[in-house]
Write a protein that holds these residues in place. Structure first.
Motif, PDB file in Angstrom:
ATOM      1  N   GLY A  72      -9.533  17.137   8.062  1.00  0.00           N
ATOM      2  CA  GLY A  72     -10.472  16.353   8.847  1.00  0.00           C
ATOM      3  C   GLY A  72     -10.670  16.793  10.274  1.00  0.00           C
ATOM      4  N   ARG A  73      -9.993  17.869  10.706  1.00  0.00           N
ATOM      5  CA  ARG A  73     -10.104  18.323  12.094  1.00  0.00           C
ATOM      6  C   ARG A  73     -10.486  19.804  12.156  1.00  0.00           C
ATOM      7  N   PRO A  74     -11.393  20.187  13.056  1.00  0.00           N
ATOM      8  CA  PRO A  74     -11.730  21.609  13.203  1.00  0.00           C
ATOM      9  C   PRO A  74     -10.602  22.363  13.896  1.00  0.00           C
ATOM     10  N   VAL A  75     -10.103  23.412  13.252  1.00  0.00           N
ATOM     11  CA  VAL A  75      -8.956  24.152  13.783  1.00  0.00           C
ATOM     12  C   VAL A  75      -9.319  25.562  14.241  1.00  0.00           C
ATOM     13  N   LEU A  76     -10.429  26.087  13.756  1.00  0.00           N
ATOM     14  CA  LEU A  76     -10.961  27.370  14.202  1.00  0.00           C
ATOM     15  C   LEU A  76     -12.455  27.201  14.436  1.00  0.00           C
ATOM     16  N   GLY A  77     -12.974  27.869  15.450  1.00  0.00           N
ATOM     17  CA  GLY A  77     -14.407  27.777  15.680  1.00  0.00           C
ATOM     18  C   GLY A  77     -14.952  28.960  16.440  1.00  0.00           C
ATOM     19  N   ILE A  78     -16.189  29.312  16.135  1.00  0.00           N
ATOM     20  CA  ILE A  78     -16.916  30.327  16.898  1.00  0.00           C
ATOM     21  C   ILE A  78     -18.313  29.826  17.180  1.00  0.00           C
ATOM     22  N   VAL A  79     -18.745  30.029  18.413  1.00  0.00           N
ATOM     23  CA  VAL A  79     -20.099  29.706  18.862  1.00  0.00           C
ATOM     24  C   VAL A  79     -20.674  30.960  19.506  1.00  0.00           C
ATOM     25  N   THR A  80     -21.838  31.392  19.046  1.00  0.00           N
ATOM     26  CA  THR A  80     -22.487  32.540  19.689  1.00  0.00           C
ATOM     27  C   THR A  80     -23.894  32.157  20.125  1.00  0.00           C
ATOM     28  N   ALA A  81     -24.309  32.725  21.232  1.00  0.00           N
ATOM     29  CA  ALA A  81     -25.666  32.538  21.760  1.00  0.00           C
ATOM     30  C   ALA A  81     -26.328  33.921  21.767  1.00  0.00           C
ATOM     31  N   PRO A 119      -5.635  28.403  17.340  1.00  0.00           N
ATOM     32  CA  PRO A 119      -4.259  28.153  17.782  1.00  0.00           C
ATOM     33  C   PRO A 119      -3.819  29.009  18.963  1.00  0.00           C
ATOM     34  N   ASP A 120      -4.420  30.182  19.130  1.00  0.00           N
ATOM     35  CA  ASP A 120      -4.045  31.056  20.244  1.00  0.00           C
ATOM     36  C   ASP A 120      -4.761  30.703  21.540  1.00  0.00           C
ATOM     37  N   GLY A 121      -5.610  29.671  21.523  1.00  0.00           N
ATOM     38  CA  GLY A 121      -6.348  29.285  22.715  1.00  0.00           C
ATOM     39  C   GLY A 121      -7.842  29.508  22.558  1.00  0.00           C
ATOM     40  N   ALA A 122      -8.558  29.379  23.668  1.00  0.00           N
ATOM     41  CA  ALA A 122     -10.012  29.545  23.679  1.00  0.00           C
ATOM     42  C   ALA A 122     -10.372  30.777  24.502  1.00  0.00           C
ATOM     43  N   PRO A 160      -9.711  34.743  28.251  1.00  0.00           N
ATOM     44  CA  PRO A 160      -9.235  33.369  28.055  1.00  0.00           C
ATOM     45  C   PRO A 160     -10.028  32.383  28.920  1.00  0.00           C
ATOM     46  N   ILE A 161     -10.302  31.205  28.378  1.00  0.00           N
ATOM     47  CA  ILE A 161     -10.974  30.149  29.142  1.00  0.00           C
ATOM     48  C   ILE A 161     -10.197  28.854  28.972  1.00  0.00           C
ATOM     49  N   ALA A 200      -9.319  23.883  21.842  1.00  0.00           N
ATOM     50  CA  ALA A 200      -8.463  25.054  22.085  1.00  0.00           C
ATOM     51  C   ALA A 200      -8.362  25.366  23.576  1.00  0.00           C
ATOM     52  N   ALA A 201      -9.400  24.951  24.345  1.00  0.00           N
ATOM     53  CA  ALA A 201      -9.402  25.174  25.794  1.00  0.00           C
ATOM     54  C   ALA A 201      -8.706  24.057  26.557  1.00  0.00           C
ATOM     55  N   GLY A 202      -8.212  23.043  25.821  1.00  0.00           N
ATOM     56  CA  GLY A 202      -7.482  21.953  26.462  1.00  0.00           C
ATOM     57  C   GLY A 202      -8.236  20.654  26.570  1.00  0.00           C
ATOM     58  N   GLY A 203      -9.450  20.595  26.025  1.00  0.00           N
ATOM     59  CA  GLY A 203     -10.254  19.387  26.100  1.00  0.00           C
ATOM     60  C   GLY A 203     -10.088  18.499  24.884  1.00  0.00           C
ATOM     61  N   THR A 204     -10.949  17.478  24.806  1.00  0.00           N
ATOM     62  CA  THR A 204     -10.858  16.516  23.715  1.00  0.00           C
ATOM     63  C   THR A 204     -12.239  16.008  23.351  1.00  0.00           C
ATOM     64  N   LEU A 205     -12.367  15.476  22.137  1.00  0.00           N
ATOM     65  CA  LEU A 205     -13.608  14.848  21.689  1.00  0.00           C
ATOM     66  C   LEU A 205     -13.239  13.573  20.958  1.00  0.00           C
ATOM     67  N   LEU A 206     -13.771  12.438  21.444  1.00  0.00           N
ATOM     68  CA  LEU A 206     -13.388  11.133  20.934  1.00  0.00           C
ATOM     69  C   LEU A 206     -14.606  10.298  20.579  1.00  0.00           C
TER      70      LEU A 206
END
Length: 269
Positions: free
Chosen positions: A108-117, A128-131, A146-147, A220-226
């Motif tokens: 139920g939780r996104p653990v890997l992600g990629i966004v490209t523009a 898991p290694d960060g953003a 790293p961000i 992964a960058a330290g934020g949250t979504l609620l």
């Protein structure tokens, strides 16, 4: 990052971006889906490319255009979530603020992600290694950097007070927002992830494919979504047609919970 699945997702996103750019740079038509949202051949061709890459994993894929066509797989506890072209309106306007989004969801939780523009040449990874941010060089991700979120920076919100929900102005006043930053598609999450804004309140509908990859990068960058009840946003909501409740993305849990509580209160008035 060297996780094989994230490497595969990256290749899929970059190749889909090339397909999108080919169409973006020539005349194209758009049409409306059953829900009234726009769709182009770029959405459809990019999804086809991504699905071809992900098929080799045997992991189910929840993909926007496939769902629109009635193709909804049995998801289980582990599945991909794909938005092949997030921000089709931006694509049609040719303002460059659209993205390719691929996420891996577990329990139920996104653990890997990629966004490209693709037009901007920017990309973002989370796991898991960060953003990380990166530059797109054809079919290669280069300049991996790293961000992280920038807590305690000036209170900037990713939204438009002049074009948003009526409650948005009051929310911004409550948190003494000094500036609002408007950007299209899932790039909103990426602005938070790289410390260029503090929170992103969402008072209008979204689907799981609109948020999964961006959420993975942000967390992964330290934020949250609620959600407005203060809970983590969950995925695989087939009983809700994969619609998300209203939510807030923020650079830390304390700010996120405070903003969610205030948003909930404003919607009750």
């Amino acid at each position: 990052m060297s996780q094989p699945l994230l490497d595969l997702m990256t290749r899929a996103a970059l190749e889909a971006g090339q397909v999108i750019l080919d169409i973006y740079n020539r005349p194209f038509d758009s049409s409306e889906k059953a829900d009234g949202s726009p769709v182009t051949i770029a959405d459809q061709m990019a999804e086809k490319v991504i699905l071809a890459h992900l098929k080799e994993t045997g992991i189910p894929v929840l993909a926007e255009e496939s769902v629109a066509a009635g193709d909804i797989p049995v998801l289980g506890d582990r599945f991909f979530v794909v938005d092949p072209l997030d921000g089709t309106k931006e694509f049609i306007k040719r303002n460059g603020e659209f993205t390719v989004n691929i996420a891996l969801v577990e329990n139920g939780r996104p653990v890997l992600g990629i966004v490209t523009a693709p037009v901007l040449g920017d990309g973002y990874l989370g796991g898991p290694d960060g953003a990380f941010s990166f530059r797109i060089d054809g079919l290669t991700a280069s300049e991996l950097t790293p961000i992280s979120v920038a807590r305690h920076s000036p209170m900037q919100v990713v939204a438009s007070r002049s074009h948003g929900h009526d409650a948005l102005r009051e929310l911004c006043d409550s948190f003494e927002v000094v500036n609002d930053v408007s950007v299209g598609s899932s790039l909103k999450f990426c602005l938070l992830a790289k410390g260029e804004a503090r929170f992103y309140p969402r008072f209008t509908p979204t689907c799981e494919w609109d948020t999964a990859a961006g959420q993975a990068v942000l967390e992964a960058a330290g934020g949250t979504l609620l959600t407005l009840s203060g809970e983590a946003l969950a995925y695989g909501k087939a009983d809700r047609n994969f619609l998300n409740p209203f939510f807030v993305a923020a650079d830390d849990e304390e700010l996120g919970k405070a903003a969610a509580k205030r948003m909930h209160a404003l919607l009750q008035t």
